[in-house]
Design a protein around this motif. Structure first.
Motif, PDB file in Angstrom:
ATOM      1  N   MET A 188       6.478   2.740  -0.247  1.00 55.33           N
ATOM      2  CA  MET A 188       7.336   3.875  -0.136  1.00 55.33           C
ATOM      3  C   MET A 188       6.697   5.077  -0.766  1.00 55.33           C
ATOM      4  SD  MET A 188      11.147   4.711  -1.486  1.00 55.33           S
ATOM      5  CE  MET A 188      11.535   6.181  -1.996  1.00 55.33           C
ATOM      6  N   TRP A 189       6.573   6.288   0.246  1.00 53.36           N
ATOM      7  CA  TRP A 189       5.843   7.441  -0.366  1.00 53.36           C
ATOM      8  C   TRP A 189       6.722   8.315  -1.197  1.00 53.36           C
ATOM      9  CZ3 TRP A 189       6.234  12.711   1.240  1.00 53.36           C
ATOM     10  CH2 TRP A 189       5.245  13.503   1.068  1.00 53.36           C
ATOM     11  N   ASN A 190       6.240   8.599  -2.419  1.00 53.15           N
ATOM     12  CA  ASN A 190       7.068   9.604  -3.302  1.00 53.15           C
ATOM     13  C   ASN A 190       6.223  10.952  -3.502  1.00 53.15           C
ATOM     14  OD1 ASN A 190       8.896   7.487  -4.303  1.00 53.15           O
ATOM     15  ND2 ASN A 190       7.206   6.410  -4.910  1.00 53.15           N
ATOM     16  N   PHE A 191       5.989  11.509  -2.280  1.00 55.28           N
ATOM     17  CA  PHE A 191       5.450  12.888  -2.396  1.00 55.28           C
ATOM     18  C   PHE A 191       4.134  12.886  -2.952  1.00 55.28           C
ATOM     19  CE2 PHE A 191      10.067  13.438  -2.051  1.00 55.28           C
ATOM     20  CZ  PHE A 191      10.047  14.107  -0.753  1.00 55.28           C
ATOM     21  N   ASN A 192       3.174  11.880  -2.817  1.00 57.03           N
ATOM     22  CA  ASN A 192       1.987  11.910  -3.421  1.00 57.03           C
ATOM     23  C   ASN A 192       1.176  12.856  -2.441  1.00 57.03           C
ATOM     24  OD1 ASN A 192       3.442   8.773  -3.945  1.00 57.03           O
ATOM     25  ND2 ASN A 192       1.893   9.538  -5.657  1.00 57.03           N
ATOM     26  N   ASN A 193       0.151  13.060  -3.342  1.00 58.01           N
ATOM     27  CA  ASN A 193      -0.803  14.300  -2.630  1.00 58.01           C
ATOM     28  C   ASN A 193      -2.276  13.531  -2.503  1.00 58.01           C
ATOM     29  OD1 ASN A 193       0.658  16.701  -2.330  1.00 58.01           O
ATOM     30  ND2 ASN A 193       0.560  16.827  -4.393  1.00 58.01           N
ATOM     31  N   VAL A 194      -3.010  13.692  -1.618  1.00 63.43           N
ATOM     32  CA  VAL A 194      -4.202  13.504  -1.315  1.00 63.43           C
ATOM     33  C   VAL A 194      -5.195  14.199  -2.364  1.00 63.43           C
ATOM     34  CG1 VAL A 194      -6.304  13.508   0.222  1.00 63.43           C
ATOM     35  CG2 VAL A 194      -4.076  12.935   1.168  1.00 63.43           C
ATOM     36  N   ILE A 195      -6.068  13.562  -3.146  1.00 70.67           N
ATOM     37  CA  ILE A 195      -6.776  14.228  -4.077  1.00 70.67           C
ATOM     38  C   ILE A 195      -8.312  14.210  -3.800  1.00 70.67           C
ATOM     39  CG2 ILE A 195      -4.928  14.030  -6.039  1.00 70.67           C
ATOM     40  CD1 ILE A 195      -6.739  11.959  -7.186  1.00 70.67           C
ATOM     41  N   GLY A 248      -3.473   6.767  -7.156  1.00 72.18           N
ATOM     42  CA  GLY A 248      -4.339   5.635  -6.756  1.00 72.18           C
ATOM     43  C   GLY A 248      -4.616   4.930  -5.613  1.00 72.18           C
ATOM     44  N   ILE A 249      -3.591   5.044  -4.820  1.00 74.45           N
ATOM     45  CA  ILE A 249      -3.647   4.517  -3.416  1.00 74.45           C
ATOM     46  C   ILE A 249      -4.883   4.969  -2.679  1.00 74.45           C
ATOM     47  CG2 ILE A 249      -2.499   4.143  -1.194  1.00 74.45           C
ATOM     48  CD1 ILE A 249      -1.155   2.413  -3.087  1.00 74.45           C
ATOM     49  N   ASN A 250      -5.632   4.369  -2.018  1.00 71.40           N
ATOM     50  CA  ASN A 250      -6.911   4.888  -1.470  1.00 71.40           C
ATOM     51  C   ASN A 250      -7.249   3.809  -0.377  1.00 71.40           C
ATOM     52  OD1 ASN A 250      -9.355   3.023  -2.426  1.00 71.40           O
ATOM     53  ND2 ASN A 250      -8.060   3.358  -4.275  1.00 71.40           N
ATOM     54  N   GLY A 251      -7.884   4.158   0.509  1.00 71.28           N
ATOM     55  CA  GLY A 251      -8.801   3.389   1.346  1.00 71.28           C
ATOM     56  C   GLY A 251      -9.260   3.954   2.556  1.00 71.28           C
ATOM     57  N   GLU A 252      -9.741   3.461   3.599  1.00 68.08           N
ATOM     58  CA  GLU A 252     -10.408   4.195   4.694  1.00 68.08           C
ATOM     59  C   GLU A 252      -9.367   4.206   5.842  1.00 68.08           C
ATOM     60  OE1 GLU A 252     -13.923   2.013   5.892  1.00 68.08           O
ATOM     61  OE2 GLU A 252     -14.910   2.851   4.127  1.00 68.08           O
ATOM     62  N   ILE A 253      -9.452   5.142   6.517  1.00 66.41           N
ATOM     63  CA  ILE A 253      -8.670   5.480   7.865  1.00 66.41           C
ATOM     64  C   ILE A 253      -9.439   6.069   8.942  1.00 66.41           C
ATOM     65  CG2 ILE A 253      -6.698   6.969   8.938  1.00 66.41           C
ATOM     66  CD1 ILE A 253      -5.257   7.120   6.030  1.00 66.41           C
ATOM     67  N   ASP A 254      -9.148   5.269   9.828  1.00 64.60           N
ATOM     68  CA  ASP A 254      -9.993   5.698  11.206  1.00 64.60           C
ATOM     69  C   ASP A 254      -8.998   6.667  12.144  1.00 64.60           C
ATOM     70  OD1 ASP A 254     -10.952   5.802  13.722  1.00 64.60           O
ATOM     71  OD2 ASP A 254     -11.559   3.876  14.027  1.00 64.60           O
ATOM     72  N   PHE A 255      -9.356   7.875  12.278  1.00 66.40           N
ATOM     73  CA  PHE A 255      -8.771   8.935  12.856  1.00 66.40           C
ATOM     74  C   PHE A 255      -9.154   8.791  14.212  1.00 66.40           C
ATOM     75  CE2 PHE A 255      -8.886  10.173   8.506  1.00 66.40           C
ATOM     76  CZ  PHE A 255      -7.608  10.665   7.934  1.00 66.40           C
ATOM     77  N   LEU A 313      -0.456   9.392   6.214  1.00 69.46           N
ATOM     78  CA  LEU A 313      -1.577   8.556   5.674  1.00 69.46           C
ATOM     79  C   LEU A 313      -1.150   7.654   4.606  1.00 69.46           C
ATOM     80  CD1 LEU A 313      -3.709  11.965   5.248  1.00 69.46           C
ATOM     81  CD2 LEU A 313      -3.794  10.211   6.980  1.00 69.46           C
ATOM     82  N   TYR A 314      -0.378   7.839   3.586  1.00 71.86           N
ATOM     83  CA  TYR A 314      -0.044   7.109   2.606  1.00 71.86           C
ATOM     84  C   TYR A 314       0.567   5.619   3.257  1.00 71.86           C
ATOM     85  CZ  TYR A 314       1.728   5.582  -1.829  1.00 71.86           C
ATOM     86  OH  TYR A 314       2.021   5.170  -3.172  1.00 71.86           O
ATOM     87  N   GLU A 315       1.488   5.706   4.333  1.00 68.31           N
ATOM     88  CA  GLU A 315       1.829   4.540   5.031  1.00 68.31           C
ATOM     89  C   GLU A 315       0.738   3.671   5.645  1.00 68.31           C
ATOM     90  OE1 GLU A 315       4.556   3.535   9.015  1.00 68.31           O
ATOM     91  OE2 GLU A 315       5.211   5.147   7.508  1.00 68.31           O
ATOM     92  N   LYS A 316       0.049   4.243   6.024  1.00 68.23           N
ATOM     93  CA  LYS A 316      -1.320   3.615   6.783  1.00 68.23           C
ATOM     94  C   LYS A 316      -1.871   2.822   5.664  1.00 68.23           C
ATOM     95  CE  LYS A 316      -2.329   6.157  10.747  1.00 68.23           C
ATOM     96  NZ  LYS A 316      -2.278   4.974  11.823  1.00 68.23           N
ATOM     97  N   LEU A 317      -2.112   3.520   4.432  1.00 66.07           N
ATOM     98  CA  LEU A 317      -2.871   2.888   3.384  1.00 66.07           C
ATOM     99  C   LEU A 317      -1.975   1.707   2.701  1.00 66.07           C
ATOM    100  CD1 LEU A 317      -4.807   5.953   1.761  1.00 66.07           C
ATOM    101  CD2 LEU A 317      -5.830   4.312   3.170  1.00 66.07           C
ATOM    102  N   SER A 318      -0.940   1.805   2.775  1.00 66.04           N
ATOM    103  CA  SER A 318      -0.072   1.011   2.080  1.00 66.04           C
ATOM    104  C   SER A 318       0.238  -0.289   2.839  1.00 66.04           C
ATOM    105  CB  SER A 318       1.447   1.518   1.982  1.00 66.04           C
ATOM    106  OG  SER A 318       1.407   2.519   0.898  1.00 66.04           O
ATOM    107  N   ILE A 319       0.090  -0.330   4.401  1.00 70.56           N
ATOM    108  CA  ILE A 319       0.316  -1.210   5.074  1.00 70.56           C
ATOM    109  C   ILE A 319      -1.055  -2.133   4.695  1.00 70.56           C
ATOM    110  CG2 ILE A 319       0.158  -2.220   7.594  1.00 70.56           C
ATOM    111  CD1 ILE A 319       1.676   0.510   8.010  1.00 70.56           C
ATOM    112  N   VAL A 320      -2.337  -1.726   4.495  1.00 72.90           N
ATOM    113  CA  VAL A 320      -3.334  -2.217   4.408  1.00 72.90           C
ATOM    114  C   VAL A 320      -3.331  -3.063   3.275  1.00 72.90           C
ATOM    115  CG1 VAL A 320      -5.696  -2.123   4.037  1.00 72.90           C
ATOM    116  CG2 VAL A 320      -4.777  -0.606   5.737  1.00 72.90           C
ATOM    117  N   ARG A 321      -2.538  -2.689   2.263  1.00 68.61           N
ATOM    118  CA  ARG A 321      -2.832  -3.491   0.772  1.00 68.61           C
ATOM    119  C   ARG A 321      -1.846  -4.857   0.817  1.00 68.61           C
ATOM    120  NH1 ARG A 321      -2.951  -0.871  -4.292  1.00 68.61           N
ATOM    121  NH2 ARG A 321      -4.935   0.033  -3.742  1.00 68.61           N
TER     122      ARG A 321
END
Length: 82
Positions: free
Chosen positions: A1-8, A25-32, A74-82
């Motif tokens: 779930m996304w909690n208003f996190n920001n890309v840093i 700390g959530i991170n990963g690669e995203i193909d745009f 973006l957060y959702e895409k990275l969370s699915i990968v985990r």
């Protein structure tokens, strides 16, 4: 779930891929590439030189032509990968 996190942090990897890091700390690669093929605002980003010049704006990745992607997407895409 996304909690208003920001890309840093963003770092260009290859082709149409950026590594994205969120403030929790959530991170990963995203193909745009799917966005470039699908939405008109992203079409200018098919020029890799423009694509690589992304910045962080408003807590998400953005480009000078006005294109950006909601951080929760973006957060959702990275969370699915985990």
């Amino acid at each position: 779930m996304w909690n208003f996190n920001n890309v840093i942090e963003i770092s260009y990897q290859r082709d149409y891929v950026f590594k994205i890091v969120f403030d929790d700390g959530i991170n990963g690669e995203i193909d745009f590439s799917e966005y470039i093929a699908k939405w008109d605002i992203f079409k200018p980003l098919s020029d890799v030189n423009l694509f690589t010049k992304a910045i962080i704006d408003g807590g998400t990745i953005a480009w000078s032509n006005g294109a950006d992607i909601a951080p929760e997407t973006l957060y959702e895409k990275l969370s699915i990968v985990r």
